[in-house]
Design an enzyme around this catalytic site. Structure first.
Site, PDB file in Angstrom:
ATOM      1  N   GLN A 165      42.481  44.682  29.291  1.00 33.62           N
ATOM      2  CA  GLN A 165      42.628  43.937  30.556  1.00 33.62           C
ATOM      3  C   GLN A 165      43.818  42.973  30.528  1.00 33.62           C
ATOM      4  OE1 GLN A 165      38.846  41.998  31.569  1.00 33.62           O
ATOM      5  NE2 GLN A 165      38.399  43.668  32.969  1.00 33.62           N
ATOM      6  N   GLY A 216      31.075  34.134  33.392  1.00 31.47           N
ATOM      7  CA  GLY A 216      30.923  35.175  32.380  1.00 31.47           C
ATOM      8  C   GLY A 216      30.510  36.450  33.094  1.00 31.47           C
ATOM      9  N   TYR A 217      29.663  37.245  32.472  1.00 29.73           N
ATOM     10  CA  TYR A 217      29.286  38.531  33.071  1.00 29.73           C
ATOM     11  C   TYR A 217      28.143  38.335  34.075  1.00 29.73           C
ATOM     12  CZ  TYR A 217      32.577  40.813  30.099  1.00 29.73           C
ATOM     13  OH  TYR A 217      33.768  41.206  29.526  1.00 29.73           O
ATOM     14  N   ARG A 254      30.231  40.971  49.740  1.00 31.95           N
ATOM     15  CA  ARG A 254      29.343  41.571  48.724  1.00 31.95           C
ATOM     16  C   ARG A 254      29.536  40.874  47.374  1.00 31.95           C
ATOM     17  NH1 ARG A 254      31.819  45.923  45.769  1.00 31.95           N
ATOM     18  NH2 ARG A 254      33.933  46.315  46.515  1.00 31.95           N
ATOM     19  N   TYR A 278      44.236  41.850  34.237  1.00 30.29           N
ATOM     20  CA  TYR A 278      43.140  40.999  34.740  1.00 30.29           C
ATOM     21  C   TYR A 278      43.131  39.649  34.017  1.00 30.29           C
ATOM     22  CZ  TYR A 278      38.306  39.898  36.231  1.00 30.29           C
ATOM     23  OH  TYR A 278      37.178  39.307  36.763  1.00 30.29           O
ATOM     24  N   LYS A 322      43.738  36.087  35.858  1.00 26.78           N
ATOM     25  CA  LYS A 322      42.674  35.074  35.856  1.00 26.78           C
ATOM     26  C   LYS A 322      43.112  33.830  35.095  1.00 26.78           C
ATOM     27  CE  LYS A 322      39.531  37.174  38.295  1.00 26.78           C
ATOM     28  NZ  LYS A 322      39.157  36.643  39.613  1.00 26.78           N
ATOM     29  N   ILE A 352      29.442  38.488  44.228  1.00 29.63           N
ATOM     30  CA  ILE A 352      29.447  37.025  44.094  1.00 29.63           C
ATOM     31  C   ILE A 352      29.855  36.390  45.423  1.00 29.63           C
ATOM     32  CG2 ILE A 352      30.606  35.092  42.943  1.00 29.63           C
ATOM     33  CD1 ILE A 352      30.865  36.902  40.441  1.00 29.63           C
ATOM     34  N   GLN A 390      40.703  39.824  27.088  1.00 31.51           N
ATOM     35  CA  GLN A 390      39.779  40.959  26.947  1.00 31.51           C
ATOM     36  C   GLN A 390      40.563  42.233  26.679  1.00 31.51           C
ATOM     37  OE1 GLN A 390      37.111  42.594  25.958  1.00 31.51           O
ATOM     38  NE2 GLN A 390      35.818  41.371  27.332  1.00 31.51           N
ATOM     39  N   ALA A 426      38.072  37.034  46.052  1.00 29.42           N
ATOM     40  CA  ALA A 426      38.420  38.467  46.029  1.00 29.42           C
ATOM     41  C   ALA A 426      39.058  38.828  44.696  1.00 29.42           C
ATOM     42  CB  ALA A 426      39.373  38.799  47.168  1.00 29.42           C
ATOM     43  N   GLY A 427      38.610  39.906  44.113  1.00 24.28           N
ATOM     44  CA  GLY A 427      39.187  40.322  42.839  1.00 24.28           C
ATOM     45  C   GLY A 427      38.920  41.795  42.566  1.00 24.28           C
TER      46      GLY A 427
HETATM   47  P1  NDP Z   1      32.870  43.031  43.588  1.00 17.39           P
HETATM   48  O1  NDP Z   1      33.699  44.152  43.096  1.00 17.39           O
HETATM   49  O2  NDP Z   1      31.395  43.174  43.661  1.00 17.39           O
HETATM   50  O3  NDP Z   1      33.421  42.524  45.015  1.00 17.39           O
HETATM   51  C1  NDP Z   1      34.782  42.254  45.156  1.00 17.39           C
HETATM   52  C2  NDP Z   1      35.032  41.698  46.534  1.00 17.39           C
HETATM   53  O4  NDP Z   1      36.436  41.439  46.659  1.00 17.39           O
HETATM   54  C3  NDP Z   1      34.680  42.678  47.630  1.00 17.39           C
HETATM   55  O5  NDP Z   1      34.145  41.974  48.728  1.00 17.39           O
HETATM   56  C4  NDP Z   1      36.029  43.278  48.018  1.00 17.39           C
HETATM   57  O6  NDP Z   1      36.125  43.719  49.369  1.00 17.39           O
HETATM   58  C5  NDP Z   1      36.922  42.085  47.813  1.00 17.39           C
HETATM   59  N1  NDP Z   1      38.325  42.480  47.640  1.00 17.39           N
HETATM   60  C6  NDP Z   1      38.839  43.273  46.678  1.00 17.39           C
HETATM   61  N2  NDP Z   1      40.166  43.414  46.874  1.00 17.39           N
HETATM   62  C7  NDP Z   1      40.474  42.694  47.981  1.00 17.39           C
HETATM   63  C8  NDP Z   1      41.656  42.477  48.698  1.00 17.39           C
HETATM   64  N3  NDP Z   1      42.827  42.997  48.314  1.00 17.39           N
HETATM   65  N4  NDP Z   1      41.616  41.707  49.812  1.00 17.39           N
HETATM   66  C9  NDP Z   1      40.437  41.159  50.222  1.00 17.39           C
HETATM   67  N5  NDP Z   1      39.275  41.340  49.581  1.00 17.39           N
HETATM   68  C10 NDP Z   1      39.296  42.095  48.473  1.00 17.39           C
HETATM   69  O7  NDP Z   1      33.246  41.796  42.634  1.00 17.39           O
HETATM   70  P2  NDP Z   1      32.359  40.607  42.064  1.00 17.39           P
HETATM   71  O8  NDP Z   1      31.512  40.044  43.120  1.00 17.39           O
HETATM   72  O9  NDP Z   1      31.771  41.026  40.796  1.00 17.39           O
HETATM   73  O10 NDP Z   1      33.513  39.575  41.691  1.00 17.39           O
HETATM   74  C11 NDP Z   1      33.944  38.534  42.558  1.00 17.39           C
HETATM   75  C12 NDP Z   1      34.991  37.711  41.830  1.00 17.39           C
HETATM   76  O11 NDP Z   1      34.431  37.191  40.628  1.00 17.39           O
HETATM   77  C13 NDP Z   1      36.225  38.512  41.420  1.00 17.39           C
HETATM   78  O12 NDP Z   1      37.364  37.705  41.541  1.00 17.39           O
HETATM   79  C14 NDP Z   1      35.963  38.819  39.962  1.00 17.39           C
HETATM   80  O13 NDP Z   1      37.157  39.024  39.256  1.00 17.39           O
HETATM   81  C15 NDP Z   1      35.252  37.551  39.534  1.00 17.39           C
HETATM   82  N6  NDP Z   1      34.438  37.700  38.350  1.00 17.39           N
HETATM   83  C16 NDP Z   1      33.377  38.575  38.325  1.00 17.39           C
HETATM   84  C17 NDP Z   1      32.608  38.678  37.203  1.00 17.39           C
HETATM   85  C18 NDP Z   1      31.444  39.595  37.137  1.00 17.39           C
HETATM   86  O14 NDP Z   1      30.851  39.649  36.065  1.00 17.39           O
HETATM   87  N7  NDP Z   1      31.032  40.265  38.187  1.00 17.39           N
HETATM   88  C19 NDP Z   1      32.898  37.888  35.999  1.00 17.39           C
HETATM   89  C20 NDP Z   1      33.997  37.001  36.122  1.00 17.39           C
HETATM   90  C21 NDP Z   1      34.734  36.923  37.269  1.00 17.39           C
HETATM   91  P3  NDP Z   1      35.484  45.149  49.841  1.00 17.39           P
HETATM   92  O15 NDP Z   1      33.987  44.900  49.877  1.00 17.39           O
HETATM   93  O16 NDP Z   1      36.062  45.397  51.166  1.00 17.39           O
HETATM   94  O17 NDP Z   1      35.867  46.133  48.803  1.00 17.39           O
END
Ligand code: NDP
Length: 240
Positions: A144, A178-179, A12, A147, A151, A14, A141, A83-84
């Site tokens: 955070q 970014g966001y 899901r 975080y 990062k 990114i 930030q 993953a994050g």
């Molecule tokens: P989401 O919260 O939409 O999705 C996070 C994904 O990471 C999910 O698929 C989740 O799995 C998975 N995940 C979380 N914890 C674990 C774990 N312990 N082991 C395996 N998988 C894990 O996040 P985004 O798509 O927004 O973000 C993706 C990445 O981009 C992250 O690293 C985030 O920090 C980074 N990022 C995002 C930004 C944003 O604006 N959205 C900006 C900058 C960076 P599950 O579906 O099972 O929960």
């Protein structure tokens, strides 16, 4: 033979966009996820991409998960550490658990995945790592420290890994988004989000597909001379 990629958190947000972009390039993709079973099931139904459940913070689970992917799909050539999680709070309010969980998932996960895959890439003379960092790892930030530290660590991890992989055909790069319009950002209160968007020069949130296309280039054969770099994709919000 098609390259094989693992995208952590690939079902899901990114990660989903990255999984689909790599599949569109003819790469065989394994999408890892942590706990959202139903979302992963629907993702696999929609895309035909196999999903694999494990916690990237768990070292042994990464070794076992990657071994399973390799047995089912073939040796892993590409790892996208996406993953994050966030566990926000000011330093005064942040628990040690919230600190530790974010460090273990957001930074430790990249180490665990590299440990599981680097040797095989070295043996075969080809490998690609892309870590998803963050603008908040570059600029910091409020609320955070966990975080931002994780990062920021991603960016150092990437540069060191790039040096170790270079002579084996292995590249390592980071993207600092970014966001981006995903569930993670949807969790930010509307008023705070409006203030954030007002500070983005292009005047909008980024789209997951805009990150995914960049990952696609970095992992391609054409990306072989790009290593140790951090690509900022943030609509001009922070120039680093
Ligand atoms: P989401 O919260 O939409 O999705 C996070 C994904 O990471 C999910 O698929 C989740 O799995 C998975 N995940 C979380 N914890 C674990 C774990 N312990 N082991 C395996 N998988 C894990 O996040 P985004 O798509 O927004 O973000 C993706 C990445 O981009 C992250 O690293 C985030 O920090 C980074 N990022 C995002 C930004 C944003 O604006 N959205 C900006 C900058 C960076 P599950 O579906 O099972 O929960």
């Amino acid at each position: 033979m098609a390259r094989v990629a693992v995208v952590t958190g690939g079902t899901r947000g990114i990660g989903e966009a990255i999984s689909i972009a790599l599949q569109d390039m003819g790469i065989t993709v394994a999408a890892n996820f942590a706990g959202s079973d139903e979302k992963a099931r629907l993702f696999t139904e929609r895309t035909g991409i196999k999903s694999y459940k494990w916690n990237v913070a768990d070292h042994q689970a990464c070794l076992d998960g990657c071994a399973l992917v390799a047995a089912e799909l073939g040796p892993i050539d590409i790892v996208v550490n996406n993953a994050g999680i966030t566990r926000d709070g000011t330093l005064m309010k942040m628990s040690w658990e919230a600190w530790n969980e974010v460090i273990q998932v957001n930074l430790g996960g990249s180490f665990n995945m590299a440990k599981a895959t680097f040797a095989g890439m070295k043996e075969r003379g080809f490998g690609r790592f892309v870590q998803i960092g963050s603008i908040n790892g570059q600029a910091g930030q409020y609320g955070q420290v966990n975080y931002s530290a994780a990062k920021s660590g991603i960016h150092g991890f990437t540069k060191a890994l790039a040096q170790e992989g270079a002579r084996f055909g292995i590249t390592a790069n980071a993207i600092a988004p970014g966001y981006i319009d995903t569930d993670m950002v949807a969790a930010v209160p509307a008023e705070a989000l409006a203030k954030i968007v007002a500070k983005i020069p292009v005047g909008r949130l980024g789209q997951a597909s805009e990150i995914a296309r960049t990952v696609g280039f970095l992992v391609s054969e054409d990306g072989g001379f790009i290593t140790g770099s951090t690509m900022s994709i943030n609509g001009g919000q922070h120039m680093y």
